[in-house]
Design an enzyme around this catalytic site. Sequence first.
Site, PDB file in Angstrom:
ATOM      1  N   CYS A 122      28.647 -25.109  90.304  1.00  0.00           N
ATOM      2  CA  CYS A 122      28.561 -25.004  88.738  1.00  0.00           C
ATOM      3  C   CYS A 122      26.760 -24.883  89.383  1.00  0.00           C
ATOM      4  CB  CYS A 122      27.947 -25.810  87.948  1.00  0.00           C
ATOM      5  SG  CYS A 122      27.361 -25.403  86.424  1.00  0.00           S
ATOM      6  N   CYS A 140      24.934 -27.057  86.946  1.00  0.00           N
ATOM      7  CA  CYS A 140      24.238 -28.651  87.165  1.00  0.00           C
ATOM      8  C   CYS A 140      23.289 -28.685  87.805  1.00  0.00           C
ATOM      9  CB  CYS A 140      25.410 -28.931  87.803  1.00  0.00           C
ATOM     10  SG  CYS A 140      27.040 -29.011  87.269  1.00  0.00           S
ATOM     11  N   ALA A 196      22.665 -18.108  91.771  1.00  0.00           N
ATOM     12  CA  ALA A 196      23.654 -16.856  92.308  1.00  0.00           C
ATOM     13  C   ALA A 196      22.339 -15.943  93.030  1.00  0.00           C
ATOM     14  CB  ALA A 196      24.219 -16.055  91.419  1.00  0.00           C
ATOM     15  N   HIS A 226      28.784 -31.030  83.348  1.00  0.00           N
ATOM     16  CA  HIS A 226      29.061 -30.487  83.881  1.00  0.00           C
ATOM     17  C   HIS A 226      30.778 -30.327  82.730  1.00  0.00           C
ATOM     18  CE1 HIS A 226      30.982 -26.843  85.497  1.00  0.00           C
ATOM     19  NE2 HIS A 226      32.030 -27.631  85.758  1.00  0.00           N
ATOM     20  N   ASN A 240      29.092 -18.307  73.873  1.00  0.00           N
ATOM     21  CA  ASN A 240      30.117 -18.270  74.155  1.00  0.00           C
ATOM     22  C   ASN A 240      31.172 -19.289  74.388  1.00  0.00           C
ATOM     23  OD1 ASN A 240      29.973 -15.582  73.267  1.00  0.00           O
ATOM     24  ND2 ASN A 240      28.897 -14.302  75.257  1.00  0.00           N
ATOM     25  N   SER A 296      31.412 -17.615  81.283  1.00  0.00           N
ATOM     26  CA  SER A 296      31.274 -17.491  82.837  1.00  0.00           C
ATOM     27  C   SER A 296      30.828 -18.446  83.010  1.00  0.00           C
ATOM     28  CB  SER A 296      30.160 -16.062  83.371  1.00  0.00           C
ATOM     29  OG  SER A 296      28.741 -17.409  82.758  1.00  0.00           O
ATOM     30  N   HIS A 307      30.579 -25.107  81.848  1.00  0.00           N
ATOM     31  CA  HIS A 307      28.676 -26.090  81.635  1.00  0.00           C
ATOM     32  C   HIS A 307      28.645 -25.797  79.991  1.00  0.00           C
ATOM     33  CE1 HIS A 307      25.839 -28.562  83.234  1.00  0.00           C
ATOM     34  NE2 HIS A 307      25.775 -27.904  82.357  1.00  0.00           N
ATOM     35  N   HIS A 310      26.514 -24.579  77.568  1.00  0.00           N
ATOM     36  CA  HIS A 310      24.720 -23.774  77.716  1.00  0.00           C
ATOM     37  C   HIS A 310      25.842 -22.191  76.852  1.00  0.00           C
ATOM     38  CE1 HIS A 310      28.440 -21.249  80.067  1.00  0.00           C
ATOM     39  NE2 HIS A 310      27.776 -20.371  79.586  1.00  0.00           N
ATOM     40  N   GLN A 315      22.828 -18.652  74.655  1.00  0.00           N
ATOM     41  CA  GLN A 315      21.943 -17.783  75.159  1.00  0.00           C
ATOM     42  C   GLN A 315      20.914 -17.655  74.344  1.00  0.00           C
ATOM     43  OE1 GLN A 315      23.394 -14.708  77.537  1.00  0.00           O
ATOM     44  NE2 GLN A 315      25.979 -14.831  77.437  1.00  0.00           N
ATOM     45  N   HIS A 360      22.139 -19.243  58.725  1.00  0.00           N
ATOM     46  CA  HIS A 360      23.847 -19.776  58.856  1.00  0.00           C
ATOM     47  C   HIS A 360      24.108 -19.034  60.055  1.00  0.00           C
ATOM     48  CE1 HIS A 360      23.325 -15.482  58.134  1.00  0.00           C
ATOM     49  NE2 HIS A 360      24.843 -15.283  58.104  1.00  0.00           N
ATOM     50  N   HIS A 375      27.387 -18.547  62.272  1.00  0.00           N
ATOM     51  CA  HIS A 375      28.725 -17.768  61.461  1.00  0.00           C
ATOM     52  C   HIS A 375      29.654 -18.128  63.553  1.00  0.00           C
ATOM     53  CE1 HIS A 375      28.176 -14.587  59.256  1.00  0.00           C
ATOM     54  NE2 HIS A 375      27.701 -14.378  60.043  1.00  0.00           N
ATOM     55  N   LYS A 384      44.496 -13.840  68.230  1.00  0.00           N
ATOM     56  CA  LYS A 384      44.591 -12.438  66.779  1.00  0.00           C
ATOM     57  C   LYS A 384      44.076 -11.856  68.218  1.00  0.00           C
ATOM     58  CE  LYS A 384      42.565 -10.569  63.196  1.00  0.00           C
ATOM     59  NZ  LYS A 384      43.836  -9.842  62.833  1.00  0.00           N
ATOM     60  N   MET A 400      41.943  -7.727  67.235  1.00  0.00           N
ATOM     61  CA  MET A 400      41.460  -6.948  66.709  1.00  0.00           C
ATOM     62  C   MET A 400      41.719  -5.128  66.993  1.00  0.00           C
ATOM     63  SD  MET A 400      40.193  -8.606  63.549  1.00  0.00           S
ATOM     64  CE  MET A 400      39.370  -9.833  62.877  1.00  0.00           C
ATOM     65  N   VAL A 401      42.820  -5.034  66.427  1.00  0.00           N
ATOM     66  CA  VAL A 401      43.189  -3.713  67.862  1.00  0.00           C
ATOM     67  C   VAL A 401      44.270  -3.325  66.464  1.00  0.00           C
ATOM     68  CG1 VAL A 401      43.593  -4.457  69.749  1.00  0.00           C
ATOM     69  CG2 VAL A 401      45.753  -5.065  68.677  1.00  0.00           C
TER      70      VAL A 401
END
Length: 331
Positions: free
Chosen positions: A46, A49, A55, A107, A147, A155, A158, A160, A162, A286, A288, A301, A303-304
């Site tokens: 990872c 870690c 990378a 991790h 995310n 990705s 671990h 995290h 952004q 706030h 979301h 779900k 969204m399409v």
Amino acid sequence: MDAPHRRFNQLTGEWLLVSPHRTARPWQGQVEDTAPVSRPAYDPECYLCPGNKRAAGATTPAYDSTYVFDNDFAALLPTASGPSSGGLLRAEPERGICRVMCFDPRHDLTLAGMQVSAIRRVVDAWAAQTTELGDIPWVRHVQIFENRGAMMGASNPHPHGQIWATEHVPGEPAKEIARQQAYGECLLCDYLAVELDAGERVVCDNDEFVALVPFWAAWPYETLVLPRRHRGALPDLDDAARDGLADILQRLTSGYDRMFGVEFPYSMGFHQRPTDGEPYPELHLHAHFYPPLLRSATIRKFMVGFELLGQAQRDITPESAAERLRALSRR
Ligand code: H2U
Ligand code: ZN
């Protein structure tokens, strides 16, 4: 509220279709305990870690609480060099700074499994990043987000998030800022009072923060997290409010995990006052949470179709989503 109807999103100014009759049935599914995490506390592969190579060649140092670094594959760069054009083919350069924040050296943890005191350190780091990046003269907006889960494009498991600091205010907060400014006083203070009075969409709360399923939620288990007192940005939160936010984040995310017995995927993020030096007295900090899951750990779900070409639509009502989440988010 069982007949098809539409609801108005006060924050975006957009309408949402609600079709509750499509799933007008009480919840009879089982509530599962969170599946035991099968990840190791340290993964030699990872890049987040402590002590591991990333990378692009840099090394993640040994850290013992949070760790922030510049994204090795940043979507934006701090120097303005992009193309500029007008007319119908309008383009402008955009500058930015993209960072990654590890929430914890372990991790196998997520916000849901971390101690509230450890989440408090994440809140402090978010606030410090907001101040540090916001103080850069050309940075007008700091977007903090997470995310979580492969389904949302994360990705790496671990824990995290952004941080993207940009020269321009991005589209989603810009829409919400315009709506809050047009309202005058504070839209979200007034909205929170209405929701606390109604009670039926509140998921969990403490003396400082409230998590609720907004009346206009588009995603099945979407939530909005709000400070009770009027605050415009994370650095404005005092000690008690930061502790309160950490507590709500822990209860909300662990409630999500109990829903289907998996680490519930989501994208979450904070909307706070732009950092261009203007006061923005109407803006109310706030967060979301936008989780995609609908009926099980695997049925999400999309969204399409009508959602993509017409407007957002949901089946289960925000009230029934809140009822389930409330039962799962108890201490
Ligand atoms: P996500 O899991 O939300 O995609 O965030 C991980 C970020 O980490 C991603 O934007 C960066 C990716 O560019 N990253 C590094 O900065 N260094 C690495 O060694 C791998 C990934
Ligand atoms: Zn790791």
